[in-house]
Scaffold this motif. Structure first.
Motif, mmCIF file in Angstrom:
data_model
loop_
_atom_site.group_PDB
_atom_site.id
_atom_site.type_symbol
_atom_site.label_atom_id
_atom_site.label_comp_id
_atom_site.label_asym_id
_atom_site.label_seq_id
_atom_site.Cartn_x
_atom_site.Cartn_y
_atom_site.Cartn_z
ATOM 1 N N UNK A 86 13.931 -6.942 -7.815
ATOM 2 C CA UNK A 86 14.748 -5.819 -7.371
ATOM 3 C C UNK A 86 14.537 -4.545 -8.164
ATOM 4 N N UNK A 87 13.362 -4.411 -8.775
ATOM 5 C CA UNK A 87 13.028 -3.202 -9.537
ATOM 6 C C UNK A 87 12.287 -2.214 -8.635
ATOM 7 N N UNK A 88 12.288 -0.961 -9.044
ATOM 8 C CA UNK A 88 11.477 0.070 -8.412
ATOM 9 C C UNK A 88 10.161 0.085 -9.171
ATOM 10 N N UNK A 89 9.046 -0.066 -8.469
ATOM 11 C CA UNK A 89 7.760 -0.209 -9.149
ATOM 12 C C UNK A 89 6.809 0.886 -8.665
ATOM 13 N N UNK A 90 6.277 1.634 -9.635
ATOM 14 C CA UNK A 90 5.384 2.760 -9.344
ATOM 15 C C UNK A 90 4.007 2.531 -9.951
ATOM 16 N N UNK A 91 2.995 3.046 -9.274
ATOM 17 C CA UNK A 91 1.621 3.028 -9.778
ATOM 18 C C UNK A 91 1.321 4.398 -10.368
ATOM 19 N N UNK A 92 0.512 4.452 -11.427
ATOM 20 C CA UNK A 92 0.242 5.735 -12.085
ATOM 21 C C UNK A 92 -0.570 6.708 -11.218
ATOM 22 N N UNK A 93 -1.115 6.232 -10.108
ATOM 23 C CA UNK A 93 -1.836 7.147 -9.218
ATOM 24 C C UNK A 93 -0.917 7.772 -8.172
ATOM 25 N N UNK A 94 0.381 7.508 -8.282
ATOM 26 C CA UNK A 94 1.337 8.229 -7.454
ATOM 27 C C UNK A 94 1.762 7.555 -6.170
ATOM 28 N N UNK A 95 1.819 6.226 -6.166
ATOM 29 C CA UNK A 95 2.417 5.566 -5.011
ATOM 30 C C UNK A 95 3.411 4.516 -5.478
ATOM 31 N N UNK A 96 4.357 4.223 -4.596
ATOM 32 C CA UNK A 96 5.390 3.236 -4.892
ATOM 33 C C UNK A 96 5.005 1.918 -4.236
ATOM 34 N N UNK A 97 5.041 0.850 -5.024
ATOM 35 C CA UNK A 97 4.844 -0.474 -4.462
ATOM 36 C C UNK A 97 6.097 -0.812 -3.649
ATOM 37 N N UNK A 98 5.891 -1.523 -2.556
ATOM 38 C CA UNK A 98 7.039 -1.982 -1.774
ATOM 39 C C UNK A 98 6.663 -3.288 -1.084
ATOM 40 N N UNK A 99 7.631 -3.853 -0.387
ATOM 41 C CA UNK A 99 7.383 -5.147 0.260
ATOM 42 C C UNK A 99 6.395 -5.026 1.422
ATOM 43 N N UNK A 100 6.162 -3.812 1.903
ATOM 44 C CA UNK A 100 5.203 -3.612 2.989
ATOM 45 C C UNK A 100 3.761 -3.534 2.494
ATOM 46 N N UNK A 101 3.535 -3.018 1.278
ATOM 47 C CA UNK A 101 2.147 -2.837 0.828
ATOM 48 C C UNK A 101 1.682 -3.866 -0.207
ATOM 49 N N UNK A 102 2.589 -4.590 -0.833
ATOM 50 C CA UNK A 102 2.186 -5.461 -1.942
ATOM 51 C C UNK A 102 1.303 -6.630 -1.479
ATOM 52 N N UNK A 103 1.594 -7.203 -0.318
ATOM 53 C CA UNK A 103 0.776 -8.332 0.146
ATOM 54 C C UNK A 103 -0.672 -7.916 0.373
ATOM 55 N N UNK A 104 -0.873 -6.743 0.974
ATOM 56 C CA UNK A 104 -2.236 -6.250 1.214
ATOM 57 C C UNK A 104 -2.953 -5.974 -0.107
ATOM 58 N N UNK A 105 -2.242 -5.386 -1.070
ATOM 59 C CA UNK A 105 -2.849 -5.096 -2.369
ATOM 60 C C UNK A 105 -3.254 -6.388 -3.079
ATOM 61 N N UNK A 106 -2.383 -7.392 -3.038
ATOM 62 C CA UNK A 106 -2.696 -8.676 -3.670
ATOM 63 C C UNK A 106 -3.866 -9.369 -2.965
#
Length: 147
Positions: A86-106
């Motif tokens: 339940x944390x807010x997670x940010x990447x240093x290149x300026x995007x926010x991780x979320x439940x929609x993009x994390x599976x594709x990134x992994x």
């Protein structure tokens, strides 16, 4: 709320410290002993040193972080765990991780690892640019205001 930084290779620590302290939020830099520094940090900034072993910083961040905290990392595995907590997670290149993009990134990370394991070459990350820096700052400040 606290801000946790996977700090070993984070190129935006200065932005995080400057903006985080403006909002009176504690900033915790988690880094390995191999990056030890005697440099004094501003009030509200703490450095936690961990062993140099793989994922030591990730484990410490996950042990300390609570729901609603902010985590800054380029590590997709840590990002996934942070989202699950339940944390807010940010990447240093300026995007926010979320439940929609994390599976594709992994999935992309996994496929690249399998390709390397089979002897193929894969491209590394693109170089960090000033545009990335400004994009991160904008996202980070917006996130702080939002919360």
């Amino acid at each position: 709320m606290k801000i946790y930084v996977d700090a070993d290779a984070c190129p935006v620590k200065d932005i995080i410290i400057t903006e985080g302290t403006k909002f009176n939020l504690p900033v915790i830099l988690v880094t390995s002993f191999s990056h030890y520094s005697n440099e004094r940090q501003p009030d509200g900034v703490e450095t936690i040193y961990v062993d140099t072993g793989a994922d030591s910083a990730d484990y410490r961040i996950m042990k300390l972080a609570k729901q609603g905290d902010i985590i800054i990392t380029q590590d997709y595995g840590l990002a996934s765990l942070g989202l699950g907590k339940g944390c807010y997670v940010l990447h240093h290149k300026g995007f926010r991780y979320n439940h929609d993009n994390i599976d594709q990134l992994l999935q992309t990370r996994y496929l690249s690892a399998m390709a390397r394991k089979s002897g193929k070459r894969t491209k590394g990350p693109k170089p960090f640019t000033e545009e990335d820096r400004m994009k991160f700052k904008k996202l980070f400040v917006e996130t702080l205001k939002e919360l």
